[in-house]
Design a protein around this motif. Structure first.
Motif, mmCIF file in Angstrom:
data_model
loop_
_atom_site.group_PDB
_atom_site.id
_atom_site.type_symbol
_atom_site.label_atom_id
_atom_site.label_comp_id
_atom_site.label_asym_id
_atom_site.label_seq_id
_atom_site.Cartn_x
_atom_site.Cartn_y
_atom_site.Cartn_z
ATOM 1 N N SER A 183 13.291 8.166 4.541
ATOM 2 C CA SER A 183 13.422 6.833 3.950
ATOM 3 C C SER A 183 13.855 5.783 4.961
ATOM 4 O O SER A 183 13.472 4.616 4.853
ATOM 5 N N VAL A 239 3.787 2.389 -1.610
ATOM 6 C CA VAL A 239 3.454 3.427 -0.630
ATOM 7 C C VAL A 239 2.442 4.382 -1.243
ATOM 8 O O VAL A 239 2.355 4.526 -2.460
ATOM 9 N N ASP A 273 10.738 4.638 6.742
ATOM 10 C CA ASP A 273 9.905 3.839 5.838
ATOM 11 C C ASP A 273 10.505 2.456 5.614
ATOM 12 O O ASP A 273 9.782 1.451 5.604
ATOM 13 N N LYS A 284 1.302 8.232 -1.651
ATOM 14 C CA LYS A 284 1.909 9.560 -1.591
ATOM 15 C C LYS A 284 0.844 10.638 -1.743
ATOM 16 O O LYS A 284 -0.259 10.382 -2.224
ATOM 17 N N ALA A 285 1.208 11.829 -1.330
ATOM 18 C CA ALA A 285 0.283 12.958 -1.444
ATOM 19 C C ALA A 285 0.079 13.346 -2.907
ATOM 20 O O ALA A 285 0.988 13.220 -3.731
ATOM 21 N N SER A 286 -1.105 13.816 -3.214
ATOM 22 C CA SER A 286 -1.404 14.289 -4.564
ATOM 23 C C SER A 286 -0.715 15.631 -4.807
ATOM 24 O O SER A 286 -0.315 16.329 -3.862
ATOM 25 N N HIS A 313 5.169 16.780 0.472
ATOM 26 C CA HIS A 313 5.850 16.181 -0.680
ATOM 27 C C HIS A 313 6.676 14.957 -0.309
ATOM 28 O O HIS A 313 6.844 14.051 -1.122
ATOM 29 N N SER A 314 7.188 14.892 0.931
ATOM 30 C CA SER A 314 8.004 13.741 1.341
ATOM 31 C C SER A 314 7.223 12.700 2.126
ATOM 32 O O SER A 314 7.790 11.704 2.584
ATOM 33 N N ALA A 315 5.920 12.904 2.283
ATOM 34 C CA ALA A 315 5.100 11.985 3.082
ATOM 35 C C ALA A 315 4.895 10.654 2.371
ATOM 36 O O ALA A 315 4.687 10.602 1.163
ATOM 37 N N ARG A 316 4.969 9.571 3.145
ATOM 38 C CA ARG A 316 4.730 8.225 2.648
ATOM 39 C C ARG A 316 3.799 7.517 3.630
ATOM 40 O O ARG A 316 4.052 7.505 4.829
ATOM 41 N N LEU A 360 -1.995 13.862 4.276
ATOM 42 C CA LEU A 360 -2.673 12.650 3.799
ATOM 43 C C LEU A 360 -3.881 12.292 4.678
ATOM 44 O O LEU A 360 -4.119 11.127 5.003
#
Length: 295
Positions: A245, A269, A248, A271-273, A284-287, A11
């Motif tokens: 989680s 939040v 977060d 999130k990644a594209s 994929h799990s990034a917030r 991100l």
């Protein structure tokens, strides 16, 4: 030895957008890792200062070679030590803070560190390799109640009792020493019904729980959150990148409790594209959560 494979910061575009570094800012990078975000932020600070922290001495050594710049100060330490270390540097407040709570690709890809269930190696998992207790030490000495709490709270695993029982049985016979030892216990403890996705998710949860517990990561995060109001100047911004989680939720609850002094810079939040996830599956799990101090 660190992998030669470069670490891809997650991100990055969104981080720069919400952090909004300005020429004279002092930026704190609470978890500088292998310097991916730092390298992108520094060109925006021609007259600024960059203070990078990390528990991992290998990461600090890497950044010392990578970021040979008079604007950069590197400190080996935890997020809970940031306020005290800034005070030593004569810095009372900063304009920007970046907190990336993810694992570096370099750390994950090094079998000797023991962070990945996909590579055989010593079950170490210490961010600071000088710390006394490794993940293996914890598995071999922690009481049953503690192990159960680690997997339930940090791994968010439902009914981890069978795993804990198998750990206790194994260590009575021989110590648990390697990532392979732990993977064998996971396979013995859960029914995957030939569902590889479920198997991978469970391994990730177990290894993640142990890593968080070994490095006291939630405790350090909570300490940082207590200090942010003191460290961040009015009008300043803080960006959090989380991959779990529990982390977060901790940040979300902190923001809710401090809504009089901080405001979110976006809804929900970030999130990644799909394009970024395709390039870097670990995104994929990034917030991302970003907020500004308003008072």
């Amino acid at each position: 030895m660190p992998s030669e494979k470069p670490h891809i910061p997650v991100l990055l575009t969104e981080t720069l957008l919400y952090l909004d570094p300005q020429p004279g800012d002092t930026v704190v990078d609470a978890t500088i890792g292998y310097g991916g975000h730092a390298a992108a932020i520094l060109p925006h600070l021609p007259a600024g200062r960059y203070v990078g922290f990390d528990m991992d001495p290998v990461a600090i050594a890497h950044c010392q070679k990578m970021l040979q710049d008079p604007r950069v100060t590197l400190i080996q330490g935890t997020t809970s030590e940031i306020a005290a270390e800034l005070y030593k540097l004569g810095i009372s407040q900063v304009q920007k803070i970046l907190v990336d709570l993810g694992m570096s690709s370099v750390q994950l890809d090094d079998p000797a560190r023991g962070f990945s269930f996909q590579r055989e190696g010593s079950l170490d998992m210490r961010m600071n390799t000088n710390d006394d207790q490794s993940a293996a030490d914890m598995l071999n000495t922690a009481p049953e109640e503690t192990l159960t709490e680690i997997f339930e709270i940090y791994g968010e695993i439902r009914r981890p009792q069978r795993l804990v029982e198998n750990i206790l049985s194994k260590r009575r016979i021989t110590p648990i020493r390697t990532t392979t030892d732990l993977v064998s216990l996971i396979k013995k403890s859960f029914y995957f019904r030939n569902q590889r996705r479920l198997y991978i998710r469970t391994c990730v949860q177990v290894f993640q729980a142990l890593r968080i517990a070994t490095n006291n990561e939630i405790t350090h995060l909570e300490a940082l959150l207590k200090d942010i109001e003191m460290v961040l100047a009015p009008g300043g911004r803080v960006v959090f990148l989380t991959f779990h989680s529990l982390e977060d939720r901790t940040i979300k609850h902190w923001l809710k409790a401090h809504k009089r002094t901080f405001k979110a810079l976006h809804s929900g939040v970030v999130k990644a594209s799909q394009a970024e996830i395709k390039q870097n599956s670990r995104a994929h799990s990034a917030r991302l959560r970003a907020m500004a101090r308003i008072a």
